[in-house]
Design a protein around this motif. Sequence first.
Motif, PDB file in Angstrom:
ATOM      1  N   GLU A  90       7.373  11.377  -3.394  1.00  0.00           N
ATOM      2  CA  GLU A  90       8.358  11.415  -4.508  1.00  0.00           C
ATOM      3  C   GLU A  90       8.652   9.701  -4.795  1.00  0.00           C
ATOM      4  OE1 GLU A  90      10.885  15.206  -4.196  1.00  0.00           O
ATOM      5  OE2 GLU A  90      11.289  13.958  -2.727  1.00  0.00           O
ATOM      6  N   ARG A  93      11.623   6.421 -10.137  1.00  0.00           N
ATOM      7  CA  ARG A  93      10.952   6.291 -11.438  1.00  0.00           C
ATOM      8  C   ARG A  93      12.196   5.603 -12.389  1.00  0.00           C
ATOM      9  NH1 ARG A  93      10.988  12.069 -14.855  1.00  0.00           N
ATOM     10  NH2 ARG A  93      13.205  11.996 -14.960  1.00  0.00           N
ATOM     11  N   MET A 106       2.812   5.042 -10.122  1.00  0.00           N
ATOM     12  CA  MET A 106       2.619   6.833 -10.390  1.00  0.00           C
ATOM     13  C   MET A 106       1.351   6.879 -10.771  1.00  0.00           C
ATOM     14  SD  MET A 106       6.388   7.961 -11.530  1.00  0.00           S
ATOM     15  CE  MET A 106       7.183   6.627 -12.117  1.00  0.00           C
ATOM     16  N   GLU A 110      -1.442   9.374  -9.429  1.00  0.00           N
ATOM     17  CA  GLU A 110      -2.077  10.369 -10.343  1.00  0.00           C
ATOM     18  C   GLU A 110      -3.549  10.292 -10.481  1.00  0.00           C
ATOM     19  OE1 GLU A 110      -0.244  11.081 -13.976  1.00  0.00           O
ATOM     20  OE2 GLU A 110      -1.942  12.171 -14.766  1.00  0.00           O
ATOM     21  N   GLU A 117       1.541  14.906 -12.226  1.00  0.00           N
ATOM     22  CA  GLU A 117       3.002  15.287 -11.525  1.00  0.00           C
ATOM     23  C   GLU A 117       3.209  16.789 -11.297  1.00  0.00           C
ATOM     24  OE1 GLU A 117       5.987  13.185 -13.587  1.00  0.00           O
ATOM     25  OE2 GLU A 117       7.361  13.372 -12.317  1.00  0.00           O
ATOM     26  N   TRP A 128       2.990  15.287  -5.953  1.00  0.00           N
ATOM     27  CA  TRP A 128       3.758  14.043  -6.118  1.00  0.00           C
ATOM     28  C   TRP A 128       4.570  14.405  -7.434  1.00  0.00           C
ATOM     29  CZ3 TRP A 128       3.579  10.783 -10.367  1.00  0.00           C
ATOM     30  CH2 TRP A 128       2.833  11.232 -11.560  1.00  0.00           C
ATOM     31  N   ARG A 129       5.785  13.521  -7.444  1.00  0.00           N
ATOM     32  CA  ARG A 129       6.716  13.705  -8.716  1.00  0.00           C
ATOM     33  C   ARG A 129       7.283  12.398  -8.705  1.00  0.00           C
ATOM     34  NH1 ARG A 129      11.821  17.625  -7.820  1.00  0.00           N
ATOM     35  NH2 ARG A 129      12.357  16.789  -5.952  1.00  0.00           N
TER      36      ARG A 129
END
Lengths: 180, 450
Positions: A90, A93, A106, A110, A117, A128-129
């Motif tokens: 996590e 952001r 991020m 990816e 996400e 993941w996010r």
Amino acid sequence: MLSVKHNESVTFTEDMLGKFAEIVRRYPEGRQKSALLPLLHEVQAEFGWLSVSAMDKVAEYLHLDPIEVYEVATFYTMFFLQPKGRFNLEVCRTGPCCLVGAERIMTHLEEKLGVKEGEVTADGLFSWRGVECLAACGYGPVLQIGPEYTFYENLTAEGVDELINELRKKAEGAKLDADS
Amino acid sequence: MARKLLLTHIDIPGINTFEVYRQKGGYRAVEKALKTLTPDDVLEEVKKSGLRGRGGAGFPTGMKWSFLAKPEGIPRYLVCNGDESEPGTFKDRYLMTHIPHALIEGMIVSSYALGANTSYIYVRGEMMPQIRILEKAIAEAKHAGFLGKNILGSGFDLELFVQPGGGAYICGEETALLESLEGKRGNPRIKPPFPAVSGLYNCPTVVNNVESIAAVVPIINDGGEEYAKIGVERSTGTKLISAGGNVKNPGVYEIELGLSVEEFLYSDEYCGGIANGKRLKAVVAGGSSVPILPANLILKTLKGESRLMTYESLADGGFQSGTMLGSGGFIAFDEDQCIVRNTWNFTRFYHHESCGQCSPCREGTGWMEKVLHKIEHGHGSFSDIDLLVNVAKNIEGNTICPLGDAAAWPVASAIRHFRDEFEWHVTNGAEARQRNYGLANYADPLEPVV
Ligand SMILES: Cc1cc2nc3c(=O)[nH]c(=O)nc-3n(C[C@H](O)[C@H](O)[C@H](O)COP(=O)(O)O)c2cc1C
Ligand code: SF4
């Protein structure tokens, strides 16, 4: 949203029940509902996510209506109502982290993991996010991994690669242990 | 050297343990309070200290405590707010990680003053490591006889528990926090009744920030008057500032209130200037909710006076040219940062974190997010900028809790001070789509360091 597409019946171990009882004692008589968030964290740490049947069992334990548990589980961002990767990365952001490169981290994740996400890698190991401010703005970019919420600070693309390799090795090691 | 009251022993190895904390004079405030002071004496010292809530609103702590209702036979609660989720703020995490006993000690003294026999520390769930640290500290304090029944033979009983949140910024708002502690969704309550009358389990409750509670320790040790000697005007004592964004030395600093913004930002004792030899463009001085100010206005007020790190000086000029000390989350933006992009990011945050009870907040934050996304990605029009101002104005003051205002102010202030950057995104749509930064002509007048 609540998903009944995935469900998973669960059994609470003696250990867990002991912990639950200790938690409930923190609140006055008749206020056992206060134990709901701590219990959901315990259950999620054990099973990785909150299935409907797990939530129903928590409701039963605390003498609540199941809906009281669902409405809480759907409100808070830390509760997962669907299975996720074994390691769920996590990344913060929010603004301050973006000033020091969180968006690049991020994008890199990816590409590296090959999943968008919220999706899980084919081997089930990673998801993941982006999450909102983790109160670590001076050490950004940062990411955390539950259920212990271990923290990784001042991230770089190379650092993320290393972390993923380490986690992969850890998972393989655990698998070897289990097989032998 | 500036005086430190909270972080005095931060560099001492093992200060996170009971043993070392005690060796360094820890738990003296508990001994002093329980053995020599009445609860009202403690309250009196806190009043004299002039301490103002460090969670963001800056409400005088002593006054808040004196409002606590004390009906016979009904328990009272002290709940510590360790939800720390305001973007830019990371001081409570620091304190809980490194000097957990300062918080535990403050909780004991404060609970004694308020007559609370069960107190909770609500910590955001993501801070699981800090929750474990606090639980360990509580166990140590209990083992040493500073918690439990009849503490130090004073007849005062206290049980202290840590409660994890579930990941929701809104649970930092005190009534949402109480809902959450009762095991419900974090929907803020309509006030009145205020928590001082009807809070946790409908009982009289005081909610205080982690840093406010920790500050009670030096106040009791040295006396409220001594504490009030530090600082200027109604900004007394020391304050933890979280410095982040593009400063050279990000981190948590304890400052004496009254330090100039310029010294905080540029001296090596604190931020050390802007990272990578760049110039300063803007500052958000008190966490994401407070108005953003361009470099010239953060360093000096409109009247040309040097701006100080105090509640009053930062607010000088009102919303036209001032801002707020808030929670002390100090975020610096260098010349390459795009104000439009950041405003969009912050607005997305507030939209994501709105609990959804009030239409102006729920709909307004989403609407602003969409419009800002459009402008940032080069598809906006001039009327969109006015629309944003309008929506922000209609959220402000029309909601149950201050999250609505907190979402409106960053947008309104960004447009007020950086309107041409928004307009540039409209007239240079193609370029706005390609590069991430805005105009750099707001940078401070200092020569760039090469
Ligand atoms: C949306 C929102 C979020 C808040 N988040 C926090 C927080 O994370 N920590 C905190 O101490 N206060 C937070 N507050 C302020 C609390 O409502 C409350 O004023 C504070 O905890 C009181 O403590 P103090 O008087 O010691 O500052 C928040 C307020 C709002 C409206
Ligand atoms: S202002 Fe927003 S966050 Fe606060 S109660 Fe209303 S909808 Fe919820």
